[in-house]
Design a protein around this motif. Structure first.
Motif, PDB file in Angstrom:
ATOM      1  N   PHE A  85       0.822   3.057  10.864  1.00 45.71           N
ATOM      2  CA  PHE A  85       1.310   2.739   9.522  1.00 45.71           C
ATOM      3  C   PHE A  85       0.250   3.126   8.501  1.00 45.71           C
ATOM      4  CE2 PHE A  85       1.608  -0.422   6.022  1.00 45.71           C
ATOM      5  CZ  PHE A  85       2.807   0.028   5.478  1.00 45.71           C
ATOM      6  N   LEU A  86       0.659   3.880   7.473  1.00 41.09           N
ATOM      7  CA  LEU A  86      -0.279   4.344   6.454  1.00 41.09           C
ATOM      8  C   LEU A  86      -0.204   3.545   5.170  1.00 41.09           C
ATOM      9  CD1 LEU A  86       0.065   8.229   6.839  1.00 41.09           C
ATOM     10  CD2 LEU A  86      -1.764   6.746   7.711  1.00 41.09           C
ATOM     11  N   MET A  87       1.003   3.366   4.651  1.00 34.53           N
ATOM     12  CA  MET A  87       1.144   2.691   3.356  1.00 34.53           C
ATOM     13  C   MET A  87       2.606   2.391   3.091  1.00 34.53           C
ATOM     14  SD  MET A  87       0.979   5.766   0.500  1.00 34.53           S
ATOM     15  CE  MET A  87      -0.344   6.698   1.253  1.00 34.53           C
ATOM     16  N   SER A  88       2.837   1.549   2.084  1.00 31.56           N
ATOM     17  CA  SER A  88       4.173   1.378   1.516  1.00 31.56           C
ATOM     18  C   SER A  88       4.088   1.725   0.045  1.00 31.56           C
ATOM     19  CB  SER A  88       4.676  -0.056   1.707  1.00 31.56           C
ATOM     20  OG  SER A  88       3.793  -0.976   1.077  1.00 31.56           O
ATOM     21  N   TRP A  89       5.197   2.185  -0.507  1.00 27.34           N
ATOM     22  CA  TRP A  89       5.214   2.550  -1.915  1.00 27.34           C
ATOM     23  C   TRP A  89       5.439   1.320  -2.780  1.00 27.34           C
ATOM     24  CZ3 TRP A  89       8.663   7.539  -2.499  1.00 27.34           C
ATOM     25  CH2 TRP A  89       8.013   8.613  -1.874  1.00 27.34           C
ATOM     26  N   ASN A  90       4.588   1.123  -3.729  1.00 29.32           N
ATOM     27  CA  ASN A  90       4.728   0.022  -4.675  1.00 29.32           C
ATOM     28  C   ASN A  90       5.396   0.562  -5.936  1.00 29.32           C
ATOM     29  OD1 ASN A  90       4.492  -2.408  -6.007  1.00 29.32           O
ATOM     30  ND2 ASN A  90       2.364  -2.056  -6.622  1.00 29.32           N
ATOM     31  N   THR A  91       6.716   0.787  -5.840  1.00 32.49           N
ATOM     32  CA  THR A  91       7.442   1.349  -6.972  1.00 32.49           C
ATOM     33  C   THR A  91       8.623   0.463  -7.330  1.00 32.49           C
ATOM     34  OG1 THR A  91       8.700   3.259  -7.780  1.00 32.49           O
ATOM     35  CG2 THR A  91       8.827   2.798  -5.427  1.00 32.49           C
ATOM     36  N   THR A  92       8.880   0.321  -8.612  1.00 29.53           N
ATOM     37  CA  THR A  92      10.039  -0.434  -9.097  1.00 29.53           C
ATOM     38  C   THR A  92      11.141   0.497  -9.578  1.00 29.53           C
ATOM     39  OG1 THR A  92       9.075  -0.555 -11.322  1.00 29.53           O
ATOM     40  CG2 THR A  92       8.597  -2.375  -9.818  1.00 29.53           C
ATOM     41  N   THR A  93      10.945   1.807  -9.397  1.00 28.55           N
ATOM     42  CA  THR A  93      11.903   2.788  -9.906  1.00 28.55           C
ATOM     43  C   THR A  93      12.964   3.159  -8.882  1.00 28.55           C
ATOM     44  OG1 THR A  93      10.500   4.638  -9.196  1.00 28.55           O
ATOM     45  CG2 THR A  93      10.140   3.762 -11.410  1.00 28.55           C
ATOM     46  N   LEU A  94      12.927   2.538  -7.722  1.00 28.77           N
ATOM     47  CA  LEU A  94      13.857   2.859  -6.645  1.00 28.77           C
ATOM     48  C   LEU A  94      14.649   1.610  -6.291  1.00 28.77           C
ATOM     49  CD1 LEU A  94      14.665   5.209  -4.806  1.00 28.77           C
ATOM     50  CD2 LEU A  94      12.869   4.500  -3.222  1.00 28.77           C
ATOM     51  N   GLU A  95      15.974   1.695  -6.401  1.00 25.73           N
ATOM     52  CA  GLU A  95      16.816   0.529  -6.170  1.00 25.73           C
ATOM     53  C   GLU A  95      17.391   0.490  -4.757  1.00 25.73           C
ATOM     54  OE1 GLU A  95      19.789   0.337  -9.199  1.00 25.73           O
ATOM     55  OE2 GLU A  95      18.337   0.263 -10.834  1.00 25.73           O
ATOM     56  N   MET A  96      18.238   1.477  -4.424  1.00 18.23           N
ATOM     57  CA  MET A  96      18.889   1.494  -3.124  1.00 18.23           C
ATOM     58  C   MET A  96      18.824   2.908  -2.550  1.00 18.23           C
ATOM     59  SD  MET A  96      22.258  -0.882  -3.878  1.00 18.23           S
ATOM     60  CE  MET A  96      22.858  -0.736  -2.190  1.00 18.23           C
ATOM     61  N   PRO A  97      17.746   3.223  -1.824  1.00 20.91           N
ATOM     62  CA  PRO A  97      17.637   4.564  -1.245  1.00 20.91           C
ATOM     63  C   PRO A  97      18.757   4.833  -0.253  1.00 20.91           C
ATOM     64  CG  PRO A  97      15.952   3.104  -0.343  1.00 20.91           C
ATOM     65  CD  PRO A  97      16.606   2.362  -1.457  1.00 20.91           C
ATOM     66  N   HIS A  98      19.287   6.048  -0.324  1.00 16.33           N
ATOM     67  CA  HIS A  98      20.351   6.431   0.606  1.00 16.33           C
ATOM     68  C   HIS A  98      19.957   7.645   1.438  1.00 16.33           C
ATOM     69  CE1 HIS A  98      24.144   8.155   2.076  1.00 16.33           C
ATOM     70  NE2 HIS A  98      24.600   6.905   2.056  1.00 16.33           N
ATOM     71  N   GLY A  99      19.634   8.761   0.790  1.00 16.12           N
ATOM     72  CA  GLY A  99      19.216   9.965   1.489  1.00 16.12           C
ATOM     73  C   GLY A  99      17.815  10.363   1.081  1.00 16.12           C
ATOM     74  N   MET A 100      17.145  11.156   1.939  1.00 20.44           N
ATOM     75  CA  MET A 100      15.754  11.520   1.685  1.00 20.44           C
ATOM     76  C   MET A 100      15.505  12.935   2.190  1.00 20.44           C
ATOM     77  SD  MET A 100      12.369   9.459   3.085  1.00 20.44           S
ATOM     78  CE  MET A 100      12.718   7.971   2.162  1.00 20.44           C
ATOM     79  N   PHE A 101      14.683  13.704   1.450  1.00 24.68           N
ATOM     80  CA  PHE A 101      14.368  15.073   1.869  1.00 24.68           C
ATOM     81  C   PHE A 101      12.935  15.401   1.468  1.00 24.68           C
ATOM     82  CE2 PHE A 101      14.209  19.672   1.671  1.00 24.68           C
ATOM     83  CZ  PHE A 101      14.920  20.040   2.801  1.00 24.68           C
ATOM     84  N   LEU A 102      12.195  16.024   2.396  1.00 23.70           N
ATOM     85  CA  LEU A 102      10.811  16.431   2.162  1.00 23.70           C
ATOM     86  C   LEU A 102      10.814  17.892   1.747  1.00 23.70           C
ATOM     87  CD1 LEU A 102       7.856  17.527   2.977  1.00 23.70           C
ATOM     88  CD2 LEU A 102       7.980  15.102   2.406  1.00 23.70           C
ATOM     89  N   ALA A 103      10.383  18.186   0.527  1.00 19.10           N
ATOM     90  CA  ALA A 103      10.382  19.555  -0.004  1.00 19.10           C
ATOM     91  C   ALA A 103       8.963  20.107  -0.093  1.00 19.10           C
ATOM     92  CB  ALA A 103      11.037  19.581  -1.388  1.00 19.10           C
TER      93      ALA A 103
END
Length: 353
Positions: A102-120
């Motif tokens: 485990f490296l980290m978790s994101w401390n962001t309030t700008t994300l509500e309900m993630p559905h899909g994800m893509f690494l570009a």
């Protein structure tokens, strides 16, 4: 023995017995919970050609998962895995190494309900993570680009406003995005909202072509849920509500074909291509299956052919997947199990898969 002492002795014995019974019940309950959890994580069957096996060591600390896991993305060059989860007061993105640390978790309030994800741009010095957000709050109905550490870089769509507009661009529960190496984008919108669209954007985020009709006919959709592009200029879309995969020309947007015969029991939820381009990985949530289909040669769509099935435990509910394009490992986001799992390819003749 006096009556008073006898009463005290009875109370001591009674209390001791009660304590022992309570500890036995708690121990049995905990054992049952651990057994259930172990069964949920590790119970699976391989059917057909054995292509993948579960990596029981990933991640090293599964208790870090605290919400419903919906999506996953892999940076094969940095050997990093991003996992999107939902829930109250839980970090929306967890970051692991491909070895399970485990490296980290994101401390962001700008994300509500993630559905899909893509690494570009994985091979560049500035890779980014794109996440579709189906939330109904002030940051929802958007597609967001983040730095590897969780800094918000840009937003596609109109935050907090569901819609079908193209100028400005609007979404309603966008399901997934695929960013091509040319930086052109393919978006499936939406996950049960007002839209049923496949949209191609230029690298400058201008609409190049689109299919936006709801229905069962060719090039129509009902809950387009996942999208991927192969090296033969073909766009593959998991048309979830219609229990089929539709295929389009990535340049013109022309319809090329449909696969439906493999999905009579359950719909395709995700579609991804293995690194060797031999198989499509398709998840079926309600039957708890990961199905591998033969990838057709250039110039042919034909009919789908099942090569291998990974049957997961009941009520795991796999949702979306991603593959390590360097090592070949398959990562699966599982909603009900509240976890992501890693499957590694069997080595056949010294080659992946």
């Amino acid at each position: 023995m006096s009556l008073k002492k006898r009463s005290q002795w009875c109370l001591v014995v009674s209390g001791t017995v009660s304590l022992i019974l309570l500890m036995t019940v708690l121990y049995s309950s905990n054992r049952g919970q651990r057994r259930s959890s172990s069964s949920l994580r590790h119970d699976y069957q391989l059917m057909g050609r054995p292509l993948y096996k579960l990596d029981l060591s990933w991640p090293k600390n599964p208790e870090i998962f605290t919400g419903e896991v919906f999506c996953v993305a892999v940076n094969q060059y940095a050997a990093v895995v991003y996992v999107g989860q939902r829930g109250s007061n839980v970090p929306k993105v967890l970051v692991f190494t491909t070895e399970g640390d485990f490296l980290m978790s994101w401390n962001t309030t700008t994300l509500e309900m993630p559905h899909g994800m893509f690494l570009a741009d994985a091979a560049s010095k500035d890779p980014t993570v794109w996440i579709t957000d189906v939330g109904d709050g002030p940051y929802g109905h958007c597609i967001k680009q983040y730095s590897p550490s969780g800094m918000l870089l840009q937003v596609l769509g109109t935050p907090g406003k569901a819609g079908s507009g193209l100028d400005p661009l609007q979404f309603d529960q966008p399901a997934e995005i695929f960013v091509h190496e040319s930086r052109e984008m393919y978006i499936v919108d939406g996950d049960g909202g007002m839209n049923n669209r496949l949209i191609k954007l230029s690298k400058n985020q201008q609409v190049l072509w689109m299919h936006a009709e709801k229905g069962q006919s060719l090039a129509q959709f009902y809950i387009p849920h996942s999208v991927t592009v192969d090296s033969a200029q073909r766009v593959w879309v998991a048309d979830r509500g219609n229990k089929r995969i539709q295929v389009f020309n990535s340049i013109t947007g022309d319809w090329l074909g449909t696969w439906g015969s493999c999905f009579t029991e359950d719909a395709p939820y995700s579609v991804r291509l293995t690194p060797d381009k031999k198989y499509f990985v398709v998840v079926q949530l309600n039957t708890n299956q990961i199905t591998l289909l033969d990838a057709p040669p250039v110039g042919l769509i034909g009919q789908c052919k099942v090569v291998s099935v990974i049957q997961l435990a009941e009520d795991v509910k796999p949702h979306l997947v991603d593959l390590d394009l360097k090592a070949g490992a398959l990562y699966v986001a599982e909603i009900e199990a509240q976890q992501a799992q890693k499957f590694t390819p069997f080595s056949l003749g010294g080659n992946l898969l």
